[in-house]
Design a protein around this motif. Structure first.
Motif, short mmCIF file in Angstrom:
data_model
loop_
_atom_site.label_atom_id
_atom_site.label_comp_id
_atom_site.label_asym_id
_atom_site.label_seq_id
_atom_site.Cartn_x
_atom_site.Cartn_y
_atom_site.Cartn_z
N HIS A 28 0.87 -1.18 0.00
CA HIS A 28 0.00 0.00 0.00
C HIS A 28 0.91 1.23 0.00
CE1 HIS A 28 -3.66 2.35 0.87
NE2 HIS A 28 -2.84 3.11 1.58
N VAL A 29 0.64 2.17 -0.87
CA VAL A 29 1.48 3.36 -1.02
C VAL A 29 0.75 4.58 -0.47
CG1 VAL A 29 2.55 4.93 -2.67
CG2 VAL A 29 2.79 2.47 -2.98
N ILE A 30 1.44 5.31 0.40
CA ILE A 30 0.91 6.56 0.93
C ILE A 30 1.75 7.70 0.38
CG2 ILE A 30 0.39 7.87 3.03
CD1 ILE A 30 0.56 5.08 4.49
N ILE A 31 1.15 8.56 -0.42
CA ILE A 31 1.88 9.70 -0.97
C ILE A 31 1.57 10.94 -0.13
CG2 ILE A 31 1.93 8.76 -3.30
CD1 ILE A 31 -0.32 10.72 -4.02
N THR A 32 2.57 11.77 0.08
CA THR A 32 2.37 12.94 0.92
C THR A 32 2.72 14.21 0.16
OG1 THR A 32 4.59 13.25 1.88
CG2 THR A 32 3.20 11.50 2.82
N GLY A 33 2.19 15.29 0.66
CA GLY A 33 2.47 16.62 0.12
C GLY A 33 1.86 17.64 1.04
N ARG A 34 2.22 18.90 0.87
CA ARG A 34 1.67 19.94 1.74
C ARG A 34 0.28 20.36 1.29
NH1 ARG A 34 6.47 24.25 1.82
NH2 ARG A 34 6.53 23.58 -0.35
N GLN A 35 -0.06 20.11 0.01
CA GLN A 35 -1.35 20.50 -0.52
C GLN A 35 -2.19 19.26 -0.80
OE1 GLN A 35 -0.30 22.83 -3.94
NE2 GLN A 35 0.41 24.58 -2.72
N VAL A 36 -3.45 19.49 -1.14
CA VAL A 36 -4.37 18.40 -1.40
C VAL A 36 -3.85 17.56 -2.56
CG1 VAL A 36 -6.71 17.79 -2.11
CG2 VAL A 36 -6.33 19.69 -0.52
N GLY A 37 -3.80 16.24 -2.36
CA GLY A 37 -3.29 15.35 -3.40
C GLY A 37 -4.11 14.09 -3.57
N GLN A 38 -5.36 14.11 -3.09
CA GLN A 38 -6.18 12.91 -3.20
C GLN A 38 -6.46 12.55 -4.65
OE1 GLN A 38 -7.00 10.89 -0.56
NE2 GLN A 38 -7.54 9.51 -2.25
N THR A 39 -6.55 13.56 -5.51
CA THR A 39 -6.78 13.30 -6.93
C THR A 39 -5.64 12.49 -7.52
OG1 THR A 39 -8.03 15.36 -7.17
CG2 THR A 39 -7.20 14.34 -9.19
N VAL A 40 -4.41 12.82 -7.12
CA VAL A 40 -3.25 12.07 -7.59
C VAL A 40 -3.33 10.63 -7.09
CG1 VAL A 40 -0.73 11.87 -7.50
CG2 VAL A 40 -1.80 14.13 -7.66
N ALA A 41 -3.67 10.46 -5.82
CA ALA A 41 -3.77 9.12 -5.25
C ALA A 41 -4.86 8.31 -5.96
CB ALA A 41 -4.06 9.21 -3.76
N ASP A 42 -5.97 8.94 -6.26
CA ASP A 42 -7.06 8.25 -6.95
C ASP A 42 -6.62 7.72 -8.30
OD1 ASP A 42 -8.74 8.76 -4.83
OD2 ASP A 42 -9.70 10.50 -5.76
N LYS A 43 -5.80 8.50 -8.99
CA LYS A 43 -5.30 8.07 -10.30
C LYS A 43 -4.35 6.88 -10.18
CE LYS A 43 -5.72 12.59 -12.57
NZ LYS A 43 -4.97 13.71 -13.22
N ALA A 52 -1.75 14.49 3.94
CA ALA A 52 -1.15 15.82 4.01
C ALA A 52 -0.04 15.81 5.04
CB ALA A 52 -2.21 16.85 4.38
N LEU A 53 1.13 16.30 4.63
CA LEU A 53 2.28 16.25 5.53
C LEU A 53 3.24 17.37 5.18
CD1 LEU A 53 3.68 14.61 7.81
CD2 LEU A 53 4.88 13.35 6.01
N ASP A 54 3.62 18.13 6.18
CA ASP A 54 4.61 19.19 6.04
C ASP A 54 5.87 18.75 6.77
OD1 ASP A 54 6.18 21.51 6.13
OD2 ASP A 54 4.42 22.82 6.25
N LEU A 55 7.00 18.78 6.10
CA LEU A 55 8.25 18.35 6.73
C LEU A 55 8.61 19.18 7.94
CD1 LEU A 55 10.49 17.52 3.62
CD2 LEU A 55 9.34 15.93 5.17
N ALA A 56 8.05 20.38 8.03
CA ALA A 56 8.32 21.23 9.19
C ALA A 56 7.53 20.79 10.42
CB ALA A 56 7.99 22.68 8.86
N ASN A 57 6.54 19.92 10.23
CA ASN A 57 5.72 19.41 11.33
C ASN A 57 6.38 18.15 11.87
OD1 ASN A 57 3.82 18.33 13.06
ND2 ASN A 57 2.14 18.37 11.59
N TYR A 58 7.23 18.30 12.85
CA TYR A 58 8.04 17.19 13.34
C TYR A 58 7.20 16.04 13.88
CZ TYR A 58 11.50 14.54 15.99
OH TYR A 58 12.28 13.52 16.49
N GLU A 59 6.21 16.35 14.69
CA GLU A 59 5.39 15.29 15.30
C GLU A 59 4.59 14.55 14.24
OE1 GLU A 59 5.55 14.12 18.31
OE2 GLU A 59 7.12 15.58 18.76
N GLY A 60 4.05 15.27 13.27
CA GLY A 60 3.31 14.63 12.19
C GLY A 60 4.21 13.74 11.36
N LEU A 61 5.43 14.22 11.08
CA LEU A 61 6.39 13.45 10.31
C LEU A 61 6.81 12.20 11.08
CD1 LEU A 61 8.28 13.21 7.86
CD2 LEU A 61 9.93 14.65 9.10
N LYS A 62 7.06 12.35 12.36
CA LYS A 62 7.48 11.22 13.20
C LYS A 62 6.41 10.13 13.22
CE LYS A 62 8.83 10.16 17.98
NZ LYS A 62 9.07 10.76 19.33
#
Length: 364
Positions: A28-43, A52-62
Motif C-alpha cells: 500500500h502506497v501513501i503519498i504525501t504533500g503539503r497541498q491536497v493530493g487525493q486526486t493524484v492518489a485516486d489516479k 497531508a504532511l509538512d516536513l516542518a511538522n516534526y510530530e506529524g512526520l514522526k
C-alpha cells in the motif's frame, strides 16, 4: 499489507516511484504533500492514499514514519534539506530510500551510517536515474576490469526530462558554486558547466556537448572505488539549452544565490520546455566509461542506457530497490550510495523486468 510512505509523492518523481512500486509489489502506497493530493492518489489506484504532511511538522512526520515499513524521500530540491527524515527512520527501525541529488545532502546522510547499522536499518541514498541507475552502470564497468583507474560518466536529457519544476530548480542551484572533483588522485576545484566535451550517445542522441556538473556521483564514486579520476558531465538537447545554461553559469555567483533569480530561471526554463518537449521528447541517455586493466592489458568497459522518460526512469531506479527490500531479497544495514550497496546482478534483473537493458562493451 506493507506500507510505503513516499514523502513528496505528489510530484513527478514521487508519482513515478509510486507507480513502479504499485506495479511490482502488493504494498500500500501513501503519498504525501503539503497541498491536497487525493486526486493524484485516486489516479494511482485503490492501493494508494494521500496524506497531508509538512516536513516542518516534526510530530506529524514522526508519526507517519513510525507507521511505515519503508520510507522514500522524493521531496527535493535536496541542496538545503537536512537528514531529519533519515534520522527518524533510523530511530524507528524503518528502512529508507531517497532520490537525493546533491553532495551536501549525501554528506549529511552518510554521517548516520553507524547509527543505521546499529539499528539494522537499510538506507540507500541517491536511488533515482542519475544518481541511481548511473551508479549501477559504473559499478558494472568497474567489475568488468581487474583494476579500474578512470571513470567518465556523462548524461544527456531531452528538454524537461518529464521531471517537472523541481528538477529545473536543481539544475540552476547546481550552478551556484564551484565543486570538488577527483582528478589524478587528488581533489581539485571545478567550475559548473565548464570544460565542454563532445560525447557520442546511442541513438537518437548521437554527439552531444556535455559539461562539468556537480552531482553526488562525483563524490561517492571516488569514495566507493579505488580510482585515480572521476569525471561527471551533463548536457541537454536541444543545444540552445546548453548555451543558455552555460551563460547562466557565468553570471555573478552572488546573483545566482538569490532565491528570486533561481525561481525566475526555473519557471522560465520550465515554460520553454513545455513547448520544446513536443519535439525533443523527455528522455535521458547515460554513458559510463571506465578505463583500467584486464589481464594486465589496458582495457575499457563502456555501458550505455537510453530511456524515453527521465522521470519514469527515476521510478525504475528507486522502485527496483524498494521492491527488493519489501520482498526481503535485499538488505544492507547502514547508509550507502547505490554503487556501494546494490549488487549488479540484482540491478540488471530488476531493470530487465521493467523492459530496460544496459548495453555494455569491453574493448582494448
Amino acid at each position: 499489507m506493507q506500507k510505503v510512505l513516499i514523502i513528496g509523492g505528489t510530484g513527478r518523481i514521487g508519482q513515478s516511484v509510486a507507480k513502479d512500486i504499485l506495479s511490482h509489489t502488493d504494498a500500500h502506497v501513501i503519498i504525501t504533500g503539503r497541498q491536497v493530493g487525493q486526486t493524484v492518489a485516486d489516479k494511482l489506484g485503490s492501493r494508494a492514499t494521500f496524506q497531508a504532511l509538512d516536513l516542518a511538522n516534526y510530530e506529524g512526520l514522526k508519526s507517519a514514519v513510525a507507521a511505515a515499513d519503508l520510507v522514500i524521500h522524493t521531496a527535493g530540491p535536496f541542496h538545503d534539506r537536512n537528514a531529519q527524515v533519515l534520522q527518524l527512520c533510523i530511530d524507528n527501525g524503518v528502512n529508507y530510500l531517497d532520490v537525493s541529488d546533491h553532495r551536501s545532502f549525501t554528506n549529511k546522510a552518510v554521517a548516520y551510517r553507524e547509527d543505521a547499522i546499529a539499528n539494522n536499518v537499510t538506507a540507500i541514498i541517491n536511488t533515482g536515474v542519475f544518481p541511481g541507475i548511473s551508479n549501477s552502470m559504473v559499478r558494472q564497468d568497474v567489475e568488468a576490469l581487474d583494476q579500474a583507474e578512470h571513470i567518465h560518466l556523462s548524461y544527456v536529457v531531452a528538454g524537461s526530462g518529464g521531471a517537472g519544476l523541481t528538477v529545473m530548480r536543481t539544475t540552476f542551484l547546481g550552478l551556484q558554486n564551484t565543486f570538488d572533483v577527483w582528478r589524478s588522485g587528488q581533489w581539485v576545484s571545478a567550475e559548473p558547466y565548464s570544460k565542454r566535451e563532445v560525447i557520442h550517445f546511442p541513438k537518437p542522441y548521437g554527439p552531444v556537448n556535455v559539461f562539468w556538473f556537480d552531482v553526488p556521483e562525483a563524490l561517492t564514486l571516488a569514495q566507493s572505488f579505488d580510482v585515480q579520476t572521476v569525471i561527471t558531465k551533463f548536457g541537454s538537447v536541444p543545444e540552445i539549452y546548453n548555451v543558455l545554461t552555460w551563460l547562466t553559469a557565468r553570471l555573478p555567483k552572488a546573483l545566482l544565490r538569490k532565491r528570486s533569480v533561481i525561481e525566475f530561471f526555473s519557471w522560465g526554463s520550465y515554460r520553454c520546455t513545455e513547448f520544446s518537449d513536443r519535439f525533443t521528447g523527455t528522455g535521458v541517455a547515460m554513458r559510463s566509461e571506465v578505463k583500467g586493466l584486464k589481464d594486465g592489458k589496458p582495457t575499457t568497459a563502456c555501458s550505455t542506457l537510453v530511456v524515453d522518460d527521465t522521470a519514469i526512469a527515476a521510478g525504475y531506479g528507486t522502485g527496483s530497490i524498494a521492491q527488493l527490500i519489501l520482498s526481503g531479497q535485499f538488505s544492507k544495514p547502514g547508509v550507502w550510495p547505490v554503487e556501494a550497496s546494490f549488487p549488479t546482478d540484482l540491478c540488471q534483473s530488476m531493470l530487465k523486468l521493467r523492459g530496460v537493458n544496459i548495453e555494455q562493451q569491453i574493448f582494448n
